[in-house]
Enzyme design. Structure first.
Site, mmCIF file in Angstrom:
data_model
loop_
_atom_site.group_PDB
_atom_site.id
_atom_site.type_symbol
_atom_site.label_atom_id
_atom_site.label_comp_id
_atom_site.label_asym_id
_atom_site.label_seq_id
_atom_site.Cartn_x
_atom_site.Cartn_y
_atom_site.Cartn_z
ATOM 1 N N PRO A 125 34.418 46.740 37.020
ATOM 2 C CA PRO A 125 34.024 46.245 38.583
ATOM 3 C C PRO A 125 33.249 44.993 38.807
ATOM 4 O O PRO A 125 32.004 45.113 38.398
ATOM 5 C CB PRO A 125 33.531 47.675 39.119
ATOM 6 C CG PRO A 125 33.756 48.519 38.081
ATOM 7 C CD PRO A 125 33.875 47.751 36.707
ATOM 8 N N GLU A 126 33.965 43.861 38.617
ATOM 9 C CA GLU A 126 32.874 42.784 39.348
ATOM 10 C C GLU A 126 32.703 42.789 40.614
ATOM 11 O O GLU A 126 33.369 43.640 41.201
ATOM 12 C CB GLU A 126 33.748 41.417 38.811
ATOM 13 C CG GLU A 126 33.737 41.398 37.147
ATOM 14 C CD GLU A 126 32.532 40.877 36.655
ATOM 15 O OE1 GLU A 126 31.716 40.240 37.401
ATOM 16 O OE2 GLU A 126 32.367 40.469 35.396
#
Length: 271
Positions: free
Chosen positions: A2-3
Site C-alpha cells: 500500500p502506497e
DNA sequence: ACTGGCTCCTGAGGGC
DNA sequence: TGCCCTCAGGAGCCAG
C-alpha cells in the site's frame, strides 16, 4: 504494497459504506501489530458512528463521535468489507462489525500496520503532528523542498522520503519521480537547484496521480480477492529494472543502496 | 541538528 | 508437499 495512492483508493472505496454506520462490535484476534492494539478498543468503539473517513499521509482516519480510529496498512495490510458469515483467514487480525451486518476486516501478514484510537484532535497525535504536507496539496512546492534542503547532505532520495518534508512518497515513487525529474538519487539534497526542485515537485505529483489512476484497478482486485502485486508495474521506468535498458536513452539502469533502500536510476538521464 | 543504522514480520525466490 | 538462506519494505526510534 500500500502506497499513498492505494491508501487513498481504499479510503474512497470504503467511505460510502462506512459513513453514518454504527459500529456494533469489534473483534481483535491478534493484538500484535506494529504497536499492540489497545485492549480496551472494542469497549470504546462499540456503539460509535462513523462520521467521516479521512486520510493523512498513509493513515486512514475513521472519525467517530468520541474519537478517531487510525489505521495504517504497513506494507502488507489491506481492508475489505466482507460478509459476516465469511470465516477470517490466517492473517486477518481484526474485524469491525457494522450495524448493517457488514464487516470491515483487516488483513496484514507482516503485521507492520497499526490501529490506534485517538481521543481529541487526531492531527495532534504524535504520529501525525510532525508530518509534512500532502504531496497532492498546494502546500507541497519546489520552493519548500529547496528551503528545507539547504545545507543538507543526505541523498535527495532519502530527503524526499522523509515524512517531515512531504508525506506519502515511498521507495518506488521516490525513484520514479527522480527519474522523471532527471535528478540522480544520490545527489546531496542541498546541491539541487530551485528550478530542479520545481521539476521534482511536479514529478512527484505526476507519478502519484498516475498511480492513483491505477489504484482503482487495485481496489477492485483487492476487494474481490487477492491484491495483485505490481498494478503500477508496467508504468515503472526505473524501479526494479537494474541491468535493463533505460526507456529514454537505452543505457543500462543502475541500482544503488541509499538509506538501506534499493534505489534505481539512469546515470545518463539523471544528473 | 543531522545522519546512518536497526527494528518489527512473513512470504517470495534462489541455490542446492 | 524440499530445505535453508536472504531479502524486501514503512517508518519510528536511537545512537553517535
Amino acid at each position: 504494497m500500500p502506497e499513498l495512492p492505494e491508501v487513498e483508493t481504499t479510503r474512497r472505496g470504503l467511505a460510502p459504506h462506512l459513513l453514518g454506520q454504527r459500529i456494533t462490535a469489534v473483534e481483535i484476534r491478534d493484538h500484535r501489530l506494529r504497536w499492540p492494539v489497545p485492549l480496551g478498543l472494542p469497549g470504546v468503539l462499540a456503539g460509535q458512528t462513523v462520521r467521516a473517513v479521512d486520510r493523512r499521509a498513509k493513515y486512514l482516519l475513521l472519525r467517530c463521535d468520541a474519537g478517531t480510529l487510525m489505521v495504517h496498512l504497513g506494507m502488507s495490510g489491506s481492508l475489505r468489507l466482507v460478509n459476516a458469515a465469511a470465516r477470517p483467514g490466517k492473517h486477518e487480525h481484526w474485524d469491525i462489525v457494522l450495524a448493517d451486518g457488514g464487516v470491515l476486516r483487516y488483513r496484514d501478514p507482516r503485521r507492520f500496520g497499526s490501529l490506534h484510537w485517538i481521543v481529541g484532535e487526531a492531527a495532534d497525535h504524535p504520529l501525525l503532528r510532525e508530518l509534512g504536507p500532502e504531496p497532492l496539496s498546494s502546500d507541497f512546492t519546489g520552493e519548500r523542498l529547496y528551503a528545507l534542503s539547504r545545507r543538507r547532505r543526505v541523498p535527495v532520495k532519502v530527503f524526499l522520503m522523509d515524512s517531515r518534508v512531504v508525506v506519502g512518497v515511498g521507495n518506488i515513487y521516490a525513484s520514479e519521480a527522480l527519474y522523471r525529474a532527471g535528478i540522480r538519487p544520490d545527489r546531496p539534497a542541498g546541491r539541487v537547484a530551485l528550478r530542479r526542485y520545481d521539476r521534482l515537485a511536479d514529478a512527484v505529483r505526476a507519478v502519484l496521480q498516475d498511480a492513483l489512476a491505477c489504484g482503482g484497478t487495485t481496489l477492485r482486485d483487492f476487494v474481490g480477492g487477492e491484491g495483485r502485486p505490481g498494478y503500477f508495474k508496467q508504468d515503472l521506468q526505473v524501479y526494479g529494472r537494474a541491468g535493463q535498458q533505460c526507456r529514454n536513452c537505452g543505457n543500462i539502469v543502475l541500482m544503488c543502496r541509499l538509506g538501506q533502500r534499493a534505489s534505481y536510476f539512469c546515470g545518463t538521464c539523471q544528473r
